[in-house]
Design a protein around this motif. Structure first.
Motif, PDB file in Angstrom:
ATOM      1  N   GLU A  19       0.828  -1.202   0.000  1.00 19.71           N
ATOM      2  CA  GLU A  19       0.000   0.000   0.000  1.00 19.71           C
ATOM      3  C   GLU A  19       0.865   1.256   0.000  1.00 19.71           C
ATOM      4  OE1 GLU A  19      -2.393  -0.736   3.450  1.00 19.71           O
ATOM      5  OE2 GLU A  19      -3.920  -1.809   2.298  1.00 19.71           O
ATOM      6  N   LEU A  20       1.960   1.242   0.783  1.00 17.92           N
ATOM      7  CA  LEU A  20       2.867   2.390   0.818  1.00 17.92           C
ATOM      8  C   LEU A  20       3.548   2.579  -0.539  1.00 17.92           C
ATOM      9  CD1 LEU A  20       4.285   4.711   2.241  1.00 17.92           C
ATOM     10  CD2 LEU A  20       5.929   3.046   3.168  1.00 17.92           C
ATOM     11  N   LEU A  24       3.352   5.901  -2.737  1.00 17.43           N
ATOM     12  CA  LEU A  24       4.567   6.587  -3.179  1.00 17.43           C
ATOM     13  C   LEU A  24       4.555   6.801  -4.687  1.00 17.43           C
ATOM     14  CD1 LEU A  24       7.226   4.776  -0.986  1.00 17.43           C
ATOM     15  CD2 LEU A  24       6.576   7.190  -0.826  1.00 17.43           C
ATOM     16  N   SER A  25       4.175   5.770  -5.419  1.00 23.23           N
ATOM     17  CA  SER A  25       4.127   5.868  -6.872  1.00 23.23           C
ATOM     18  C   SER A  25       3.139   6.948  -7.314  1.00 23.23           C
ATOM     19  CB  SER A  25       3.744   4.518  -7.483  1.00 23.23           C
ATOM     20  OG  SER A  25       3.735   4.597  -8.879  1.00 23.23           O
ATOM     21  N   VAL A  73      11.482   1.927   1.749  1.00 22.17           N
ATOM     22  CA  VAL A  73      10.665   1.348   0.678  1.00 22.17           C
ATOM     23  C   VAL A  73      11.114   1.892  -0.668  1.00 22.17           C
ATOM     24  CG1 VAL A  73       8.337   1.176  -0.268  1.00 22.17           C
ATOM     25  CG2 VAL A  73       8.709   0.921   2.191  1.00 22.17           C
ATOM     26  N   MET A  74      11.402   3.191  -0.728  1.00 18.52           N
ATOM     27  CA  MET A  74      11.886   3.770  -1.991  1.00 18.52           C
ATOM     28  C   MET A  74      13.210   3.162  -2.419  1.00 18.52           C
ATOM     29  SD  MET A  74      11.351   7.746  -2.558  1.00 18.52           S
ATOM     30  CE  MET A  74       9.816   8.324  -3.173  1.00 18.52           C
ATOM     31  N   LEU A  81      14.648   5.456  -8.253  1.00 16.60           N
ATOM     32  CA  LEU A  81      15.108   5.982  -9.530  1.00 16.60           C
ATOM     33  C   LEU A  81      14.216   7.124  -9.998  1.00 16.60           C
ATOM     34  CD1 LEU A  81      15.949   2.604 -11.284  1.00 16.60           C
ATOM     35  CD2 LEU A  81      17.527   4.189 -10.167  1.00 16.60           C
ATOM     36  N   ARG A  82      12.922   6.953  -9.832  1.00 17.65           N
ATOM     37  CA  ARG A  82      11.990   8.030 -10.214  1.00 17.65           C
ATOM     38  C   ARG A  82      12.167   9.233  -9.293  1.00 17.65           C
ATOM     39  NH1 ARG A  82       6.215   5.728 -10.188  1.00 17.65           N
ATOM     40  NH2 ARG A  82       5.740   7.906 -10.591  1.00 17.65           N
ATOM     41  N   ALA A  83      12.370   8.991  -8.013  1.00 18.18           N
ATOM     42  CA  ALA A  83      12.506  10.088  -7.051  1.00 18.18           C
ATOM     43  C   ALA A  83      13.785  10.876  -7.294  1.00 18.18           C
ATOM     44  CB  ALA A  83      12.497   9.534  -5.632  1.00 18.18           C
ATOM     45  N   SER A  84      14.800  10.235  -7.837  1.00 22.32           N
ATOM     46  CA  SER A  84      16.072  10.934  -8.072  1.00 22.32           C
ATOM     47  C   SER A  84      15.933  11.983  -9.159  1.00 22.32           C
ATOM     48  CB  SER A  84      17.178   9.943  -8.415  1.00 22.32           C
ATOM     49  OG  SER A  84      16.948   9.363  -9.693  1.00 22.32           O
TER      50      SER A  84
END
Length: 86
Positions: A19-20, A24-25, A73-74, A81-84
């Motif tokens: 769920e987290l 996040l996504s 979790v990230m 990778l997306r958050a970077s």
């Protein structure tokens, strides 16, 4: 929910993590992450020697979510990778 109550502890933890990951996504899609830059000072001279980037989650459900809640979790998923790219 009766089904969740019958799940084992490990299954509940896995469900919570999933769920987290989904939140996040979605939050990455909705630009809810903001980079902050923190200066690194030389203590002898007092001059700035660099900086570190810190990501903050400005959740629509909460104000600011601590990285302690989501960073593991990230890092363990492709979401880092997306958050970077924030």
């Amino acid at each position: 929910d009766a089904v969740v109550e019958r799940l084992s502890r490990a299954d509940r933890e896995a469900l919570t993590r999933l769920e987290l990951e989904n939140r996040l996504s979605s939050s990455l899609d909705n630009d809810e992450f903001i980079p902050f830059y923190q200066p690194i000072y030389d203590l002898k001279t007092g001059q700035v020697r660099g900086c570190e980037a810190i990501i903050r989650w400005m959740s629509k459900k909460k104000d600011v979510v601590s990285p302690a809640v989501f960073m593991d979790v990230m890092e363990e998923s492709a979401l880092i990778l997306r958050a970077s790219r924030v």
